[in-house]
Design an enzyme around this catalytic site. Structure first.
Site, PDB file in Angstrom:
ATOM      1  N   SER B 228      -5.374  37.269 -22.638  1.00 35.28           N
ATOM      2  CA  SER B 228      -4.832  37.998 -23.795  1.00 35.28           C
ATOM      3  C   SER B 228      -3.867  39.078 -23.336  1.00 35.28           C
ATOM      4  CB  SER B 228      -5.970  38.606 -24.609  1.00 35.28           C
ATOM      5  OG  SER B 228      -6.618  39.608 -23.858  1.00 35.28           O
ATOM      6  N   ARG B 232      -0.185  38.631 -24.698  1.00 35.86           N
ATOM      7  CA  ARG B 232       0.218  39.593 -25.730  1.00 35.86           C
ATOM      8  C   ARG B 232       1.571  40.198 -25.383  1.00 35.86           C
ATOM      9  NH1 ARG B 232      -3.505  42.771 -25.110  1.00 35.86           N
ATOM     10  NH2 ARG B 232      -4.972  41.904 -26.598  1.00 35.86           N
ATOM     11  N   ASN B 236       5.007  39.113 -27.404  1.00 34.30           N
ATOM     12  CA  ASN B 236       5.730  40.124 -28.179  1.00 34.30           C
ATOM     13  C   ASN B 236       7.175  40.260 -27.721  1.00 34.30           C
ATOM     14  OD1 ASN B 236       4.295  41.891 -30.281  1.00 34.30           O
ATOM     15  ND2 ASN B 236       2.725  41.488 -28.759  1.00 34.30           N
TER      16      ASN B 236
END
Lengths: 158, 306
Positions: B228, B232, B236
């Site tokens: 994660s 992440r 993004n």
């Protein structure tokens, strides 16, 4: 998008960066910042303390001034009374001296008077004797009348 | 636009910008297609830059994203250079503006670490958090550089591909996440002991009688952390970059009414997205740092029987 050896290179790079930051960046920066924080804290504390001290010193100085003033007054009073005393003493002494001088002068005068009387007496006696001698030598010898003359001198003395 | 010189399409433009500059080995016998269409057969194994997708695919794992490495090292170097200089020239009473800014960052990170990392003492955590925050922030900020500003001149210089935002490369984000994960495992075992560590992944959350289930849950939980973390940040930034590219690709400056209208409109969109993206850039850097500190805190937690 594909995973390749870049991953390994980046891991090594990351490790080196973290190690460098851990050894050479973070500790000096944080230590310096903490040192300044401590110094500022100390400075604030010091200024507070000195403000307190100033108040204390002011009170102390006021006390001292009052004390000094009262002491000065005391000294002044003392000096005044001392001076009065000295003047009084001097007056008394002067009076005494005056009395003494006057007294001694009087006794001197008295003495002089006595002396003068004595010498006068003597001179008188001598003169009278001379005169009487002159007179008597013509008429009588001195030895005959000495008694009478002495007697008259005694009367004169009185 | 970078893609204007040939009859390349919008899709080509996008794909071109999403490809890293790869340096790797092409095997002997590989048929290399030149730009003019001729084919060159390699006689030896050759270390070279990949000029198209199939070459990239041929290079396999032992290849490097030179652009990612270059920009990340450059930005990391900038970070360490300024921070080391600030530490060396630290002035207690007459700080420069740069020093004040650096102090602000250090103080901020220190506050986060003090507030989050409460179990035990470890001098590595705070500097690591600072490194992650500033480095990732700097790399993310490259996203605000107009998408063609660096790649286009580079292409004129003969560099086939160039991605300037290292955090849009999964290699980098995964490298950070894996490093953090390794430290997580290392500190977990160091603090809990090997037995304690084994206990912590086998006796939770259901108790000893459900050991396989516990192990399954805990291992998934553990593996989810680096995954994660890596995805992440990558997701993004990649998405942000993609939107910049879409806007830029949509806008083709032409001397026509529609061209100018589209140009102005696209510039506005780009500006709005850039302003919004500043938020993401900072937020993602912060989240990465924050989660790292949280994981480190978890690693230092003593095993407790629930």
């Amino acid at each position: 998008m594909n995973i390749n050896a870049t991953l390994l290179g980046q891991m090594i790079a990351f490790g080196l960066f973290v190690w460098f930051c851990w050894k050479f960046v973070w500790p000096p920066l944080l230590a310096a910042m903490e040192e300044r924080a401590a110094k500022i804290e100390q400075g604030l504390k010091d200024s507070e303390d000195s403000a307190k001290k100033i108040v204390e010193a002011e009170a102390e100085s006021k006390k001292m001034i009052t004390k000094a003033k009262s002491e000065a007054k005391k000294v002044l009073d003392n000096a005044k009374s001392q001076a009065e005393k000295i003047v009084d003493d001097a007056k008394n002494k002067a009076n005494e001296e005056k009395d003494r001088i006057v007294g001694s002068a009087q006794s001197e005068i008295e003495k002089e008077v006595v002396n003068a009387k004595k010498s006068l007496e003597k001179d008188f006696a001598t003169n009278v004797m001379a005169a009487a001698k002159k007179i008597i030598s013509k008429e009588i010898s001195s030895s005959n009348h000495e008694e009478t003359i002495n007697k008259s001198l005694e009367d004169f003395r009185k | 636009m970078a893609s204007e010189k040939t009859e390349s399409t919008f899709q080509d433009y996008l794909q071109h910008h999403l490809q890293n500059l790869v340096y790797g080995k092409l095997p002997a016998g590989y048929e290399r297609e030149n730009k003019d269409g001729t084919v060159e057969v390699l006689t030896n194994d050759t270390w070279t830059f990949a000029y198209n997708k199939s070459e990239v695919a041929e290079m396999g794992f032992w290849a490097f994203h030179v652009d990612t490495l270059f920009f990340s090292l450059l930005l990391g170097g900038i970070f360490l250079f300024f921070f080391t200089r600030a530490a060396k020239n630290f002035s207690l009473y007459k700080p420069t503006k740069l020093q004040t800014f650096i102090e602000m960052l250090v103080d901020f990170v220190n506050g986060v670490v003090k507030g989050t990392f409460k179990t035990g003492k470890n001098t590595l955590i705070a500097p690591m958090a600072l490194t992650i925050f500033v480095w990732v922030l700097l790399m993310n900020l490259m996203d605000l550089v107009p998408v063609d500003l660096i790649p286009y001149p580079a292409e004129l210089l003969g560099i086939p591909y160039l991605k300037v935002v290292p955090t849009t490369d999964l290699n980098l984000t995964a490298a950070l996440a894996l490093s953090v994960f390794c430290l997580y495992l290392f500190f977990s075992i160091r603090e809990k002991g090997f037995i304690g560590f084994i206990k912590s992944i086998t006796l939770h959350p259901f108790g000893p009688w459900m050991l396989p289930a516990n192990l399954f849950v805990e291992v998934i939980d553990m593996l989810a952390k680096p995954l994660s973390l890596a995805l992440r940040l990558y997701g993004n930034l990649y998405a942000g970059e993609m939107i910049f590219l879409l806007i830029a690709g949509m806008v083709a400056w032409q001397l026509s009414v529609t061209g100018i209208v589209f140009g102005v409109f696209g510039t506005m969109l780009s500006l709005i997205w850039a302003i919004f993206h500043i938020l993401i850039v900072v937020l993602q850097a912060f989240i990465f740092m924050m989660l790292t500190v949280v994981y480190m805190n978890m690693a230092h937690e003593k095993f407790e029987q629930h």
